[in-house]
Design an enzyme around this catalytic site. Structure first.
Site, PDB file in Angstrom:
ATOM      1  N   ASP A  53      -5.269 -11.561   1.155  1.00  0.00           N
ATOM      2  CA  ASP A  53      -5.195 -11.984  -0.307  1.00  0.00           C
ATOM      3  C   ASP A  53      -5.756 -14.130   0.368  1.00  0.00           C
ATOM      4  O   ASP A  53      -5.498 -13.918  -0.391  1.00  0.00           O
ATOM      5  CB  ASP A  53      -3.918 -11.970   0.325  1.00  0.00           C
ATOM      6  CG  ASP A  53      -3.113 -12.174   0.636  1.00  0.00           C
ATOM      7  OD1 ASP A  53      -2.038 -11.271   0.891  1.00  0.00           O
ATOM      8  OD2 ASP A  53      -2.738 -12.851   1.410  1.00  0.00           O
ATOM      9  N   PHE A 110       0.662  -1.508   0.176  1.00  0.00           N
ATOM     10  CA  PHE A 110       0.383  -0.459   0.016  1.00  0.00           C
ATOM     11  C   PHE A 110       1.155   1.642  -0.390  1.00  0.00           C
ATOM     12  O   PHE A 110       0.684   2.063  -0.555  1.00  0.00           O
ATOM     13  CB  PHE A 110      -0.876   0.329   1.096  1.00  0.00           C
ATOM     14  CG  PHE A 110      -2.386  -1.038   1.228  1.00  0.00           C
ATOM     15  CD1 PHE A 110      -1.609  -2.427   1.966  1.00  0.00           C
ATOM     16  CD2 PHE A 110      -3.040  -1.374   0.489  1.00  0.00           C
ATOM     17  CE1 PHE A 110      -2.712  -3.521   1.987  1.00  0.00           C
ATOM     18  CE2 PHE A 110      -4.128  -2.147  -0.044  1.00  0.00           C
ATOM     19  CZ  PHE A 110      -3.941  -3.018   1.559  1.00  0.00           C
ATOM     20  N   CYS A 114     -29.607  -9.615   2.827  1.00  0.00           N
ATOM     21  CA  CYS A 114     -29.190 -10.576   3.704  1.00  0.00           C
ATOM     22  C   CYS A 114     -28.210 -11.467   4.854  1.00  0.00           C
ATOM     23  O   CYS A 114     -28.558 -12.359   5.205  1.00  0.00           O
ATOM     24  CB  CYS A 114     -29.748 -11.717   2.694  1.00  0.00           C
ATOM     25  SG  CYS A 114     -28.812 -12.521   1.534  1.00  0.00           S
ATOM     26  N   HIS A 138      -8.165  -7.890   9.276  1.00  0.00           N
ATOM     27  CA  HIS A 138      -8.948  -6.386   8.202  1.00  0.00           C
ATOM     28  C   HIS A 138     -10.117  -7.597   7.475  1.00  0.00           C
ATOM     29  O   HIS A 138      -9.940  -6.861   6.341  1.00  0.00           O
ATOM     30  CB  HIS A 138      -7.179  -5.672   7.171  1.00  0.00           C
ATOM     31  CG  HIS A 138      -6.959  -5.086   7.928  1.00  0.00           C
ATOM     32  ND1 HIS A 138      -5.848  -4.181   8.028  1.00  0.00           N
ATOM     33  CD2 HIS A 138      -7.355  -4.329   9.872  1.00  0.00           C
ATOM     34  CE1 HIS A 138      -5.704  -3.388   8.837  1.00  0.00           C
ATOM     35  NE2 HIS A 138      -6.355  -3.838   9.797  1.00  0.00           N
ATOM     36  N   SER A 189       5.097  -5.107   7.275  1.00  0.00           N
ATOM     37  CA  SER A 189       4.681  -3.443   7.631  1.00  0.00           C
ATOM     38  C   SER A 189       4.705  -2.359   7.986  1.00  0.00           C
ATOM     39  O   SER A 189       5.695  -2.920   9.180  1.00  0.00           O
ATOM     40  CB  SER A 189       3.026  -4.443   9.324  1.00  0.00           C
ATOM     41  OG  SER A 189       2.685  -3.031   8.860  1.00  0.00           O
TER      42      SER A 189
HETATM   43  N1  APR Z   1      10.293  -7.901   1.350  1.00  0.00           N
HETATM   44  C1  APR Z   1      10.606  -6.317   3.043  1.00  0.00           C
HETATM   45  N2  APR Z   1       9.586  -5.230   3.566  1.00  0.00           N
HETATM   46  C2  APR Z   1       8.448  -5.721   2.730  1.00  0.00           C
HETATM   47  C3  APR Z   1       8.468  -6.451   0.861  1.00  0.00           C
HETATM   48  C4  APR Z   1       9.156  -7.076   0.962  1.00  0.00           C
HETATM   49  N3  APR Z   1       9.153  -7.979  -0.135  1.00  0.00           N
HETATM   50  N4  APR Z   1       7.701  -5.882   0.447  1.00  0.00           N
HETATM   51  C5  APR Z   1       7.896  -4.088   1.033  1.00  0.00           C
HETATM   52  N5  APR Z   1       7.560  -4.160   1.995  1.00  0.00           N
HETATM   53  C6  APR Z   1       7.521  -3.507   3.150  1.00  0.00           C
HETATM   54  C7  APR Z   1       7.493  -2.133   3.011  1.00  0.00           C
HETATM   55  O1  APR Z   1       8.606  -1.485   2.849  1.00  0.00           O
HETATM   56  C8  APR Z   1       6.260  -1.702   3.844  1.00  0.00           C
HETATM   57  O2  APR Z   1       6.848  -0.538   4.375  1.00  0.00           O
HETATM   58  O3  APR Z   1       6.696  -4.464   3.388  1.00  0.00           O
HETATM   59  C9  APR Z   1       5.182  -2.598   3.907  1.00  0.00           C
HETATM   60  C10 APR Z   1       4.222  -2.660   3.980  1.00  0.00           C
HETATM   61  O4  APR Z   1       3.567  -1.347   4.094  1.00  0.00           O
HETATM   62  P1  APR Z   1       2.499  -1.303   3.696  1.00  0.00           P
HETATM   63  O5  APR Z   1       2.204  -1.015   2.388  1.00  0.00           O
HETATM   64  O6  APR Z   1       2.276  -0.122   4.530  1.00  0.00           O
HETATM   65  O7  APR Z   1       0.648  -2.416   4.598  1.00  0.00           O
HETATM   66  P2  APR Z   1       0.434  -2.717   5.812  1.00  0.00           P
HETATM   67  O8  APR Z   1       1.919  -2.269   6.661  1.00  0.00           O
HETATM   68  O9  APR Z   1      -0.306  -4.404   5.539  1.00  0.00           O
HETATM   69  O10 APR Z   1      -0.620  -2.023   5.905  1.00  0.00           O
HETATM   70  C11 APR Z   1      -1.822  -1.706   7.074  1.00  0.00           C
HETATM   71  O11 APR Z   1      -3.185  -0.273   6.149  1.00  0.00           O
HETATM   72  O12 APR Z   1      -4.343   0.759   3.925  1.00  0.00           O
HETATM   73  C12 APR Z   1      -4.163  -0.943   5.394  1.00  0.00           C
HETATM   74  O13 APR Z   1      -5.989  -2.834   4.974  1.00  0.00           O
HETATM   75  C13 APR Z   1      -4.418  -1.657   4.127  1.00  0.00           C
HETATM   76  O14 APR Z   1      -3.709  -3.840   6.353  1.00  0.00           O
HETATM   77  C14 APR Z   1      -3.122  -2.440   5.207  1.00  0.00           C
HETATM   78  C15 APR Z   1      -3.304  -1.741   6.097  1.00  0.00           C
END
Ligand code: APR
Length: 246
Positions: free
Chosen positions: A103, A34, A129, A118, A185
């Protein structure tokens, strides 16, 4: 001792390890996250698109956004990182996974004890319904086949409460957790990001594997910046072939 050996040692010494995953867990399956440079929220404002208001307005943008994500999910599969976590659950190396991801890739890799904070994009439900249908139905129709009501994805939209089942399962998992591992995350979304904080406050060790810094890095025992799949494969190899390396 390098971080990978230290990480493997912490897993070996832990009596209850819980894994917490975000969208970064699935980028190596081909799904966008995201907030990275090519993330889903880079082009759109989620509070305008993935919100209750957007759903209520019933605009085409809301439906095509979720229809595209459901369609994409049918073309991707779990990556080696998902499979290692499923194997670790089978071998009782970890107690379970708390995921922000919708996912379903942890389930498809064979993980059983998964708390979905989520919701999920595997299913859609009728807003009238409440009947649940496979998400594939959403690709052909917006209406419930049973009552004609409007269908919606079973994900938590901005402005909605988190599902009680996901929260309860997560709280149960946290009880007695002495090692909390964050994978992929940005830890910017609450209340999901309260879980690593609560685990740390309860005395658990905290490991964060994420390509980019997070707000909780300074409270973590280990922070590894790199590919989740590579990190899990490396730590798994140490666990399997060479705890004697420690
Ligand atoms: N290996 C390690 N880190 C990774 C990789 C990878 N292959 N790919 C991406 N990342 C890191 C990125 O650097 C980023 O900091 O994963 C993190 C993903 O962060 P977000 O895109 O913010 O996703 P997330 O933390 O899951 O978002 C939380 O926000 O919009 C809502 O509902 C949505 O569940 C989501 C929530």
């Amino acid at each position: 001792m390098d971080d990978f050996l230290k990480f493997a040692e912490m897993i070996r010494n832990s009596s209850k390890t819980v894994v917490f995953t975000g969208a970064g867990m699935s980028t190596e399956s081909g799904l966008p996250d995201f907030r990275s440079d090519n993330g889903l929220w880079k082009e759109v404002d989620p509070t305008q698109l993935a919100s209750v208001e957007a759903m209520e307005m019933g605009g085409e943008e809301f439906f095509s956004f979720y229809r595209d994500r459901i369609d994409t999910l049918m073309k991707v599969k779990p990556n080696p990182g998902h499979h290692i976590l499923a194997e670790w659950e089978r071998k009782e190396v970890i107690a379970g996974i708390i995921t922000q991801n919708v996912d379903g890739l942890h389930h498809r890799a064979g993980s059983k004890n998964v708390a979905e904070l989520h919701g999920n994009l595997r299913e859609v439900r009728c807003r009238r319904c409440q009947k649940i249908f496979p998400a594939s139905l959403f690709l052909e129709s917006r209406e419930c086949a049973e009552c004609g009501g409007r269908l919606r994805p079973c994900v938590v939209l901005f402005g909605e409460m988190l599902p009680v089942e996901g929260l309860t399962k997560s709280e149960d998992m946290l009880r007695g957790c002495d090692l909390f591992i964050v994978l992929g995350s940005s830890l910017q979304v609450s209340p999901a990001n309260w879980f690593p904080m609560d685990a740390r406050k309860a005395g658990a060790d905290l490991v964060i594997v994420n390509r980019t810094p997070t707000p909780l890095d300074e409270m973590a025992d280990i922070v590894i910046s790199g590919s989740i799949v590579e990190v899990l494969e490396k730590v798994n190899a140490i666990r399997e072939n060479g705890m004697g390396l420690l």
